[in-house]
Design a protein around this motif. Structure first.
Motif, PDB file in Angstrom:
ATOM      1  N   SER A   1       0.862  -1.186   0.000  1.00  0.00           N
ATOM      2  CA  SER A   1       0.000   0.000   0.000  1.00  0.00           C
ATOM      3  C   SER A   1       0.892   1.228   0.000  1.00  0.00           C
ATOM      4  N   LEU A   2       0.390   2.300  -0.606  1.00  0.00           N
ATOM      5  CA  LEU A   2       1.147   3.550  -0.691  1.00  0.00           C
ATOM      6  C   LEU A   2       0.208   4.727  -0.507  1.00  0.00           C
ATOM      7  N   MET A   3       0.524   5.596   0.451  1.00  0.00           N
ATOM      8  CA  MET A   3      -0.176   6.869   0.634  1.00  0.00           C
ATOM      9  C   MET A   3       0.630   7.951  -0.064  1.00  0.00           C
ATOM     10  N   ILE A   4       0.019   8.615  -1.035  1.00  0.00           N
ATOM     11  CA  ILE A   4       0.690   9.719  -1.716  1.00  0.00           C
ATOM     12  C   ILE A   4       0.208  11.023  -1.095  1.00  0.00           C
ATOM     13  N   GLU A   5       1.074  11.663  -0.330  1.00  0.00           N
ATOM     14  CA  GLU A   5       0.735  12.892   0.397  1.00  0.00           C
ATOM     15  C   GLU A   5       1.911  13.840   0.316  1.00  0.00           C
ATOM     16  N   SER A   6       1.622  15.120   0.086  1.00  0.00           N
ATOM     17  CA  SER A   6       2.688  16.118  -0.045  1.00  0.00           C
ATOM     18  C   SER A   6       2.372  17.347   0.785  1.00  0.00           C
ATOM     19  N   ASN A   7       3.428  18.050   1.203  1.00  0.00           N
ATOM     20  CA  ASN A   7       3.244  19.329   1.888  1.00  0.00           C
ATOM     21  C   ASN A   7       2.894  20.452   0.921  1.00  0.00           C
ATOM     22  N   GLY A   8       3.087  20.231  -0.373  1.00  0.00           N
ATOM     23  CA  GLY A   8       2.767  21.259  -1.347  1.00  0.00           C
ATOM     24  C   GLY A   8       3.078  20.820  -2.761  1.00  0.00           C
ATOM     25  N   TYR A   9       2.421  21.470  -3.704  1.00  0.00           N
ATOM     26  CA  TYR A   9       2.608  21.134  -5.111  1.00  0.00           C
ATOM     27  C   TYR A   9       3.078  22.346  -5.909  1.00  0.00           C
ATOM     28  N   GLY A  10       3.882  23.177  -5.280  1.00  0.00           N
ATOM     29  CA  GLY A  10       4.423  24.331  -5.984  1.00  0.00           C
ATOM     30  C   GLY A  10       5.257  23.947  -7.188  1.00  0.00           C
ATOM     31  N   PHE A  11       5.843  22.761  -7.175  1.00  0.00           N
ATOM     32  CA  PHE A  11       6.702  22.321  -8.277  1.00  0.00           C
ATOM     33  C   PHE A  11       5.923  22.097  -9.572  1.00  0.00           C
ATOM     34  N   ILE A  12       4.577  22.009  -9.494  1.00  0.00           N
ATOM     35  CA  ILE A  12       3.774  21.935 -10.715  1.00  0.00           C
ATOM     36  C   ILE A  12       2.839  23.141 -10.817  1.00  0.00           C
ATOM     37  N   GLY A  13       3.183  24.204 -10.094  1.00  0.00           N
ATOM     38  CA  GLY A  13       2.474  25.463 -10.239  1.00  0.00           C
ATOM     39  C   GLY A  13       1.236  25.639  -9.396  1.00  0.00           C
ATOM     40  N   VAL A  14       1.011  24.758  -8.409  1.00  0.00           N
ATOM     41  CA  VAL A  14      -0.141  24.891  -7.516  1.00  0.00           C
ATOM     42  C   VAL A  14       0.358  25.480  -6.204  1.00  0.00           C
ATOM     43  N   GLY A  15       0.065  26.756  -5.988  1.00  0.00           N
ATOM     44  CA  GLY A  15       0.609  27.451  -4.821  1.00  0.00           C
ATOM     45  C   GLY A  15      -0.153  27.210  -3.541  1.00  0.00           C
ATOM     46  N   ASP A  16      -1.469  26.947  -3.627  1.00  0.00           N
ATOM     47  CA  ASP A  16      -2.283  26.743  -2.430  1.00  0.00           C
ATOM     48  C   ASP A  16      -2.197  25.298  -1.956  1.00  0.00           C
TER      49      ASP A  16
ATOM     50  N   HIS B   1      -9.333  26.813  -8.270  1.00  0.00           N
ATOM     51  CA  HIS B   1      -9.185  25.642  -7.407  1.00  0.00           C
ATOM     52  C   HIS B   1      -9.425  24.351  -8.199  1.00  0.00           C
ATOM     53  N   GLN B   2     -10.382  24.380  -9.129  1.00  0.00           N
ATOM     54  CA  GLN B   2     -10.568  23.218  -9.998  1.00  0.00           C
ATOM     55  C   GLN B   2      -9.294  22.952 -10.793  1.00  0.00           C
ATOM     56  N   ALA B   3      -8.711  24.015 -11.340  1.00  0.00           N
ATOM     57  CA  ALA B   3      -7.487  23.844 -12.126  1.00  0.00           C
ATOM     58  C   ALA B   3      -6.369  23.258 -11.268  1.00  0.00           C
ATOM     59  N   GLY B   4      -6.270  23.720 -10.015  1.00  0.00           N
ATOM     60  CA  GLY B   4      -5.233  23.216  -9.121  1.00  0.00           C
ATOM     61  C   GLY B   4      -5.418  21.747  -8.789  1.00  0.00           C
ATOM     62  N   ILE B   5      -6.654  21.360  -8.443  1.00  0.00           N
ATOM     63  CA  ILE B   5      -6.925  19.965  -8.113  1.00  0.00           C
ATOM     64  C   ILE B   5      -6.669  19.072  -9.323  1.00  0.00           C
ATOM     65  N   GLU B   6      -7.095  19.499 -10.499  1.00  0.00           N
ATOM     66  CA  GLU B   6      -6.899  18.668 -11.683  1.00  0.00           C
ATOM     67  C   GLU B   6      -5.413  18.557 -12.042  1.00  0.00           C
ATOM     68  N   THR B   7      -4.650  19.595 -11.787  1.00  0.00           N
ATOM     69  CA  THR B   7      -3.205  19.520 -12.020  1.00  0.00           C
ATOM     70  C   THR B   7      -2.563  18.505 -11.079  1.00  0.00           C
ATOM     71  N   ILE B   8      -2.963  18.545  -9.803  1.00  0.00           N
ATOM     72  CA  ILE B   8      -2.449  17.576  -8.824  1.00  0.00           C
ATOM     73  C   ILE B   8      -2.881  16.155  -9.195  1.00  0.00           C
ATOM     74  N   ASN B   9      -4.173  16.012  -9.534  1.00  0.00           N
ATOM     75  CA  ASN B   9      -4.684  14.686  -9.897  1.00  0.00           C
ATOM     76  C   ASN B   9      -3.922  14.106 -11.082  1.00  0.00           C
ATOM     77  N   LYS B  10      -3.681  14.926 -12.107  1.00  0.00           N
ATOM     78  CA  LYS B  10      -3.015  14.408 -13.304  1.00  0.00           C
ATOM     79  C   LYS B  10      -1.562  14.046 -13.019  1.00  0.00           C
ATOM     80  N   TRP B  11      -0.901  14.815 -12.164  1.00  0.00           N
ATOM     81  CA  TRP B  11       0.475  14.472 -11.809  1.00  0.00           C
ATOM     82  C   TRP B  11       0.521  13.072 -11.186  1.00  0.00           C
ATOM     83  N   GLY B  12      -0.399  12.790 -10.285  1.00  0.00           N
ATOM     84  CA  GLY B  12      -0.432  11.480  -9.648  1.00  0.00           C
ATOM     85  C   GLY B  12      -0.773  10.373 -10.626  1.00  0.00           C
ATOM     86  N   ILE B  13      -1.754  10.608 -11.505  1.00  0.00           N
ATOM     87  CA  ILE B  13      -2.141   9.586 -12.481  1.00  0.00           C
ATOM     88  C   ILE B  13      -0.992   9.304 -13.440  1.00  0.00           C
ATOM     89  N   ASP B  14      -0.224  10.322 -13.802  1.00  0.00           N
ATOM     90  CA  ASP B  14       0.941  10.109 -14.670  1.00  0.00           C
ATOM     91  C   ASP B  14       1.979   9.213 -13.995  1.00  0.00           C
TER      92      ASP B  14
END
Length: 464
Positions: free
Chosen positions: A307-322, A336-349
């Motif tokens: 099992s793997l929990m993918i958790e980060s303190n921040g996603y500034g490295f892909i342009g999500v500042g919040d 916020h939709q754009a930010g969540i979808e950017t995070i989601n796609k990074w993980g799916i990739d």
């Protein structure tokens, strides 16, 4: 009537060693069918992502095998025939208000993020407390790990990309937010977020510079634990039927294979894990390293459960500042939709890269991916809708302080050695995710017929 053999039976019992027996027909009362783990390795993986996934560009617009690949899943296109999208699954035990089978209702109010993590792999209700009297249930990965433990050096890998506590939530203790894997109702599994530590756990003692003569001397000193149990084995065989004796032979052979893999690994040409990952990895590097280590563990058959929990303190490295949690309620809808979808796609990739790594490793009767079931997803729908039709309007909405534990965003890859259908978009009508977990457990031979509060059968949609 002949008394069934205890499911807790073991052989040995002397001062040196005791060996737990496998699940045998002789342990089952007359009239019940035993299902045992196949001898060939089948693996199960559970990858969890927090704070939900927006399904707008994640969920295909049509069901079946001929769906158009959504933009969020584009990187998975090369694996189209080896993964499925599951739409409409639910995990009602994670909701604020829950009604038990006996009609009793429990209303625990806010705390969806804690309930998301605490119930995602347990499919059970968690006790609302911010103290030490926490209570959850055994998670599905540990059910599989307990069953498969005799076959590998390690029962399971419990990994994370972030160490320590992830904080509490609305009256729930931090222990819930910080763990998806539970050994039992009160004890979460210790998660390891240090790639170098994980490598050492998997491959302690590996010495690529060990010479053949030194290796021969070391192996010559090794003996089998079975050598001390020969008398007990002879007595046991008299009590068993022909089918159970065949199962026992396979089980004992599995123990010898584990012993052999432990002894052979340090100099074995077929499983050279290479160098340990470097220390001080950032979140991106650590995520990739954890996925690589899971692949190595399966390649070397060190474990068959992870099992793997993918958790980060921040996603500034892909342009999500919040912060990820901060934007998950879509209060400022468009950015916020754009930010969540950017995070989601990074993980799916990253998930797609993991599938590629598994699919290039040859295995008996296919590849490691073919002989695994790999789940990716989370216990929240971040689209902001109040349940309803899983294929209805998927326009994102502000969700206020509430997340829903219905219409879960779930991907399932591999076929579990041919035990499930794949390559489709499966749409179900609120079926509990616990039923999918039963399908995953069945793929590795676990005979359990229920799981969690609502799992009562394998998931019909993916059943072969």
């Amino acid at each position: 009537m002949k008394k069934p053999l205890s499911r807790r039976a073991f052989i040995g019992g002397g001062a040196a060693v005791a060996i737990t027996l496998p699940f045998l027909d002789a342990m089952v009362p007359t009239g019940r069918r035993a299902r045992a783990q196949a001898d060939r390795p089948t693996r199960v993986v559970y990858i969890y992502v927090p704070h939900g996934i927006i399904r707008t560009n994640f969920t295909p617009t049509s069901a079946g095998p001929d769906y158009t690949m959504p933009s969020q899943l584009a990187s998975l296109a090369p694996h189209r025939d080896k993964f499925s999208v599951l739409t409409g699954l639910s995990n009602h035990p994670g909701s604020g208000r829950y009604t038990y089978a006996d009609g009793t209702t429990e209303n625990d109010g806010p705390g969806d993020h804690a309930r998301d993590t605490g119930t995602f792999l347990t499919a059970a209700r968690i006790r609302k407390t911010d103290g030490s009297d926490h209570r959850a249930a055994i998670s599905v990965d540990q059910v599989a790990a307990n069953y498969l433990a005799p076959h590998t050096a390690l029962p399971s890998l419990v990994l994370a990309t972030k160490s320590g506590s992830y904080g509490g939530d609305s009256g729930y203790a931090p222990i819930y937010r910080s763990n998806v894997s539970w050994a039992n109702a009160t004890q979460p599994m210790a998660k390891d977020s240090n790639a170098s530590s994980v490598f050492n756990t998997l491959f302690a003692g590996f010495d690529p510079g060990e010479g053949e003569a030194a290796r021969a001397r070391r192996l010559a000193q090794e003996t089998s634990i079975l050598d001390s149990c020969l008398d007990d084995l002879a007595s046991l065989r008299v009590q068993l039927g022909a089918a159970d004796n065949v199962k026992l032979d396979g089980y004992l052979e599995g123990i010898r294979r584990v012993e052999s893999s432990i002894m052979e690994l340090p100099g074995g040409p077929e499983c050279n894990p290479g160098a340990s990952p470097a220390g001080g990895l950032n979140f991106q590097e650590n995520t990739v390293a954890m996925l690589d280590l899971m692949k190595l563990a399966f390649q070397c058959d060190r474990t068959r459960v992870a099992s793997l929990m993918i958790e980060s303190n921040g996603y500034g490295f892909i342009g999500v500042g919040d912060g990820h949690h901060q934007i998950s309620h879509l209060e400022n809808l468009t950015p916020h939709q754009a930010g969540i979808e950017t995070i989601n796609k990074w993980g799916i990739d990253r998930f797609a890269e993991f599938l590629t790594a598994l699919d290039i490793e040859e295995d008996e009767d296919g590849t490691i991916l073919d002989n695994s079931l790999v789940m990716y997803g989370g216990g929240l729908d971040a689209t902001g809708h109040a349940g309803g039709n899983a294929m209805g309007d998927l326009t994102p909405r502000q969700s206020g302080g509430v997340h829903r534990h219905t219409n879960l965003p779930i991907l399932l890859a591999g076929t579990g050695r041919g035990t499930v259908r794949t390559g489709e978009h499966f749409v179900v009508d609120g079926d509990p995710i616990a039923n999918m977990y039963l399908s995953m457990l069945e793929s590795v031979g676990v005979p359990d017929e229920t799981f969690g509060l609502e799992g009562t059968e394998t998931l019909a949609a993916i059943r072969r």
